[in-house]
Design a protein around this motif. Sequence first.
Motif, short mmCIF file in Angstrom:
data_model
loop_
_atom_site.label_atom_id
_atom_site.label_comp_id
_atom_site.label_asym_id
_atom_site.label_seq_id
_atom_site.Cartn_x
_atom_site.Cartn_y
_atom_site.Cartn_z
N UNK A 251 33.56 50.00 42.85
CA UNK A 251 32.42 49.37 43.52
C UNK A 251 31.09 49.89 42.96
N UNK A 252 30.99 51.20 42.80
CA UNK A 252 29.73 51.81 42.35
C UNK A 252 29.33 51.30 40.97
N UNK A 253 30.31 51.19 40.07
CA UNK A 253 30.01 50.77 38.70
C UNK A 253 30.29 49.29 38.46
N UNK A 254 30.67 48.57 39.52
CA UNK A 254 30.81 47.12 39.49
C UNK A 254 31.75 46.64 38.37
N UNK A 255 32.98 47.13 38.37
CA UNK A 255 33.95 46.62 37.40
C UNK A 255 35.24 46.20 38.13
N UNK A 256 35.80 45.09 37.68
CA UNK A 256 37.03 44.52 38.24
C UNK A 256 36.97 44.28 39.74
N UNK A 257 35.79 43.97 40.25
CA UNK A 257 35.67 43.65 41.66
C UNK A 257 36.17 42.23 41.92
N UNK A 258 36.78 42.04 43.08
CA UNK A 258 37.24 40.72 43.49
C UNK A 258 36.06 39.99 44.15
N UNK A 259 35.76 38.79 43.72
CA UNK A 259 34.61 38.06 44.27
C UNK A 259 35.03 36.91 45.17
N UNK A 260 36.34 36.79 45.47
CA UNK A 260 36.79 35.74 46.37
C UNK A 260 36.40 36.09 47.80
N UNK A 261 35.98 35.10 48.56
CA UNK A 261 35.67 35.31 49.97
C UNK A 261 34.36 36.03 50.21
N UNK B 119 24.75 41.53 51.07
CA UNK B 119 24.50 42.76 50.34
C UNK B 119 25.66 43.16 49.43
N UNK B 120 26.87 42.83 49.80
CA UNK B 120 28.05 43.26 49.04
C UNK B 120 28.09 42.57 47.69
N UNK B 121 28.48 43.32 46.66
CA UNK B 121 28.54 42.76 45.31
C UNK B 121 29.96 42.34 44.93
N UNK B 122 30.94 42.71 45.74
CA UNK B 122 32.32 42.36 45.45
C UNK B 122 33.24 43.08 46.41
N UNK B 123 34.54 42.80 46.29
CA UNK B 123 35.55 43.40 47.16
C UNK B 123 36.45 44.31 46.33
N UNK C 90 38.29 51.06 52.67
CA UNK C 90 38.67 49.97 53.56
C UNK C 90 37.48 49.05 53.82
N UNK C 91 36.32 49.63 54.09
CA UNK C 91 35.13 48.81 54.33
C UNK C 91 34.82 47.97 53.10
N UNK C 92 34.98 48.56 51.92
CA UNK C 92 34.64 47.86 50.68
C UNK C 92 35.65 46.78 50.30
N UNK C 93 36.79 46.71 50.99
CA UNK C 93 37.69 45.57 50.77
C UNK C 93 37.15 44.32 51.46
#
Length: 360
Positions: free
Chosen positions: A46-56, A62-66, A116-119
């Motif tokens: 999450x911090x470095x924004x790699x391989x984040x899931x953007x569905x939903x 504010x969130x950049x991804x899951x 968990x929150x970041x999911x």
Amino acid sequence: MLRYLSYVIMFVIMLKVSFSKEQYISFVKVFFVSTTIVAVYGLFQYVFNFNLNTAGLYALKEAIGRVESTMVNPNYYSAFINLVLPAFLVLTVIVLKNKGYQLLSFAVVGLLVVNMILTYTRVAWLVMFMALALIAIITWRDFFKNFFKPHLLIAFALLSLIVYNMPDFQGRMLSAIYAAENMVFNTGRTIEEPLPGELEPGEDPEEVVIDELTEKAMVSRTTLWKTGLYMYRDNPILGVGMGNYLDRYSDYVEKYPELYLGHERYSVHNSFLKVMAETGTIGIISFLLIYIVYYVYTVRFYFNQDLIGKLVIASLFVGSITFMMQNNSNNLIFIPQMNVIFWMLSALAFNFAFGNQKKL
């Protein structure tokens, strides 16, 4: 079916092996370290924004991804966290006595909660809070005696402050509570009505269109569940055939246009409805009997253990309950990553409890 049978074979093998006390301790240490690595990886993701899931992510401001860490999907990852989190909390508060080890272990608990929150999986959030409350209630005598210590209280307050101020936590939590209320009590609020806390100062409620987070998710899930129920209703004895839900999905949305959600194939997002739709009454009864027997043995083991044995079984019981609850909104029982871990941990806990009760 072959994959599920492989879980059974693994489970039986692990029950038959006789492990020493030192080996059980090694299992705990290795699992603790590996879970910590998974959680650290999720945070870095999450911090470095790699391989984040953007569905939903619709309606999240504010969130950049899951975060999904190593578990392929954020929903699967949230289920993994809920499965193991009660045990980690028990280890931190009750089992460990050294203040330094307690704080280190609580840091891992906090890391798992943050992950968990970041999911951004709403159902999993609610299940997590209920699970943490349940494990505290079941072990209340030992839990509260050890929890009310300055270092743990300060750590808990700090974690609560961090979670409360995480991106989109407050709005997503309000949405999660509303979704649960709507599912249980059928409040029937329309999409034009804003949720509490969604209005900015000075905004006119009549000019605000609610984010689609709650209504869109609720409508799509309930529609998918109806699709599974319709398949079961039309094929109540044997279902449409094992593994055939997706293949028959397009037939049913054509037959019942109100079920169409814009996809040619769409998962039912409910393990129990999937079994009902694909294998009918015979299949769902057989399937549920597996878990009924599982919980019968869990309860029987609990009442014939010393303190450590009770803590092991209580942690497994609460963790497995969260797993079952999340299967009402996802097909987790059919995900290999989750099921290998579920049955492996269950086998080790049952093995330990069986050997432990013979010593009493």
